[in-house]
Design a protein around this motif. Structure first.
Motif, PDB file in Angstrom:
ATOM      1  N   LEU A   4       0.868  -1.168   0.000  1.00  0.00           N
ATOM      2  CA  LEU A   4       0.000   0.000   0.000  1.00  0.00           C
ATOM      3  C   LEU A   4       0.909   1.223   0.000  1.00  0.00           C
ATOM      4  CD1 LEU A   4      -2.794  -0.828   2.620  1.00  0.00           C
ATOM      5  CD2 LEU A   4      -2.801  -1.221   0.155  1.00  0.00           C
ATOM      6  N   CYS A   5       0.774   2.059  -1.020  1.00  0.00           N
ATOM      7  CA  CYS A   5       1.542   3.301  -1.100  1.00  0.00           C
ATOM      8  C   CYS A   5       0.592   4.436  -0.737  1.00  0.00           C
ATOM      9  CB  CYS A   5       2.120   3.481  -2.499  1.00  0.00           C
ATOM     10  SG  CYS A   5       3.283   2.174  -2.978  1.00  0.00           S
ATOM     11  N   VAL A   6       0.811   5.028   0.416  1.00  0.00           N
ATOM     12  CA  VAL A   6      -0.168   5.933   1.017  1.00  0.00           C
ATOM     13  C   VAL A   6       0.348   7.369   0.993  1.00  0.00           C
ATOM     14  CG1 VAL A   6      -1.585   6.381   3.052  1.00  0.00           C
ATOM     15  CG2 VAL A   6      -0.863   4.038   2.520  1.00  0.00           C
ATOM     16  N   TYR A   7      -0.495   8.276   0.547  1.00  0.00           N
ATOM     17  CA  TYR A   7      -0.156   9.698   0.501  1.00  0.00           C
ATOM     18  C   TYR A   7      -1.297  10.502   1.102  1.00  0.00           C
ATOM     19  CZ  TYR A   7      -3.426  10.160  -3.401  1.00  0.00           C
ATOM     20  OH  TYR A   7      -4.560  10.152  -4.161  1.00  0.00           O
ATOM     21  N   ILE A   8      -1.103  11.815   1.195  1.00  0.00           N
ATOM     22  CA  ILE A   8      -2.150  12.724   1.650  1.00  0.00           C
ATOM     23  C   ILE A   8      -2.465  13.693   0.521  1.00  0.00           C
ATOM     24  CG2 ILE A   8      -2.631  14.687   3.187  1.00  0.00           C
ATOM     25  CD1 ILE A   8      -2.840  12.274   4.803  1.00  0.00           C
ATOM     26  N   GLU A  39      -9.073   8.652   2.656  1.00  0.00           N
ATOM     27  CA  GLU A  39     -10.012   7.775   1.959  1.00  0.00           C
ATOM     28  C   GLU A  39      -9.846   6.335   2.431  1.00  0.00           C
ATOM     29  OE1 GLU A  39      -9.798   8.168  -2.250  1.00  0.00           O
ATOM     30  OE2 GLU A  39     -10.215  10.327  -2.233  1.00  0.00           O
ATOM     31  N   LEU A  40      -8.613   5.929   2.659  1.00  0.00           N
ATOM     32  CA  LEU A  40      -8.348   4.571   3.127  1.00  0.00           C
ATOM     33  C   LEU A  40      -9.108   4.266   4.408  1.00  0.00           C
ATOM     34  CD1 LEU A  40      -6.542   1.952   2.792  1.00  0.00           C
ATOM     35  CD2 LEU A  40      -4.933   3.088   4.348  1.00  0.00           C
ATOM     36  N   LEU A  41      -9.111   5.206   5.333  1.00  0.00           N
ATOM     37  CA  LEU A  41      -9.764   5.005   6.626  1.00  0.00           C
ATOM     38  C   LEU A  41     -11.210   5.484   6.647  1.00  0.00           C
ATOM     39  CD1 LEU A  41      -6.896   5.945   9.132  1.00  0.00           C
ATOM     40  CD2 LEU A  41      -7.643   3.676   8.410  1.00  0.00           C
TER      41      LEU A  41
END
Length: 380
Positions: A4-8, A39-41
């Motif tokens: 999972l590549c997570v950004y803001i 969005e993920l959470l």
């Protein structure tokens, strides 16, 4: 493996390196999902508040510097937010792990850095390592420190030393290449004339790239003064911008004498060609823009700074890669005018870029991370 590549969602500084690494992982045959943290959470309402707050701060950089400096020397705010999120989102995190089954998480923003590692611990999934790339690069805020991370990646010695001073464990820190966006990393190096031809610019006219940033909130003071000076040159304006900013720019440019050409290009995907076309790049001291400009061997003129990137201005001055004339529009204009009159002086920068101790490569960072995942698994 699955990542999972997570950004803001709040400007391009965190999105671009996350996407660059995700693309390299996909090319290597791994599964990599690029996802926005809020969005993920499923707490997008907080994301909207966060984005609105940050845009407001960007519009008032001097006020932002005071506020951010006040909040930068303590982890209390992040600690409280993490506890709240763990109460509210632990079950959601557990469901996400069951549904998405990630082998590891890579993030480029302080919020997921702090919160995801804590949430995984809270829901009993500390077997999933979290890797954080410090997009601040040159100096690490205390709020980003989290010793639940498996690795804390930094692209400069200055940033690594800053993280260790702030309390990040030395064992977790690793110096890594900067993950350039693919449009720059995979493109051929162009001469100024080649790039200008591709962009339909005057091949022989002194060229300033004015970067308003991903949010298009940069100031127009330098642009106005260059128009008033009337020296022959071309100014290419890039960055995300709303209609109000575009209209303002058009009104300013309409007053220019004919020998001062200006082009509003907005947000562009071929940023590499615009950097190569420039004699000087000017704008906000955004980390991505500065590092990309250094990579392309172009001097950078800092027109304004926010607190989070003050260290980037110090870095520019330390290695003599440009000028810090933040909020001094007269000084900024004089620098551009001086080099437009004497473009041969730009050769003074030729040997300086070779001395910058930064390496590049999203593919290299991806390989380092995959190796760290294997080491992490073997150690458990």
């Amino acid at each position: 493996m699955k990542a999972l590549c997570v950004y803001i969602d709040g400007g391009k500084g965190h999105y671009v390196p996350a996407k660059a690494v995700q693309e390299r992982l996909l090319e290597m045959g791994h599964e990599a999902v690029l996802v926005e943290f809020f969005e993920l959470l499923n707490i997008k309402w907080i994301g909207r508040i966060n984005k609105r707050y940050w845009r407001t701060m960007l519009k008032m950089p001097k006020y932002e510097r005071r506020m951010s400096e006040k909040n930068d020397h303590s982890t209390k705010g992040m600690d409280s937010a993490s506890k709240w999120l763990c109460r509210m989102c632990t079950k959601r995190m557990a469901r996400l792990v069951d549904e998405m089954k990630p082998d590891f998480i890579f993030t480029t923003h302080p919020y997921p850095d702090r919160f995801l590692a804590d949430l995984l611990f809270s829901c009993g999934h500390s077997e999933i390592p979290v890797y954080y790339f410090a997009t601040d690069v040159f100096s690490v805020p205390k709020a980003t420190i989290n010793n639940r991370l498996d690795r804390f990646y930094v692209s400069t010695v200055e940033g690594l030393e800053s993280a260790e001073r702030q309390g990040q464990s030395r064992e977790s820190l690793k110096l890594v290449p900067f993950p350039l966006q693919s449009s720059l990393a995979s493109s051929p190096v162009l001469s100024r004339q080649e790039a200008r031809r591709k962009l339909e610019l005057d091949e022989n006219l002194f060229t300033l790239q004015l970067n308003l940033g991903g949010e298009g909130l940069g100031t127009t003071g330098l642009l106005e003064r260059l128009g008033q000076a009337g020296l022959p040159m071309q100014i290419v304006i890039i960055g995300g911008m709303r209609d109000t900013m575009k209209s303002r720019l058009e009104a300013i440019i309409s007053q220019f004498p004919p020998q001062v050409k200006a082009y509003i290009r907005g947000f562009v995907s071929n940023v590499n060609e615009y950097v190569y076309a420039a004699d000087i790049v000017a704008g906000r001291a955004g980390i991505n823009t500065i590092v990309e400009t250094i990579y392309a061997n172009r001097p950078f003129l800092i027109t304004e700074t926010v607190y989070t990137v003050l260290a980037s201005a110090d870095y520019i001055e330390k290695y003599h890669l440009g000028w810090n004339a933040s909020f001094d529009f007269e000084k900024q204009a004089q620098i551009v005018i001086d080099y437009a009159k004497n473009p041969e002086k730009l050769h003074e920068f030729d040997d300086k870029f070779d001395k910058v101790p930064i390496t590049y490569g999203a593919d290299k960072l991806a390989r380092i991370m995959l190796s760290d995942v294997e080491r992490f698994r073997a150690s458990r």
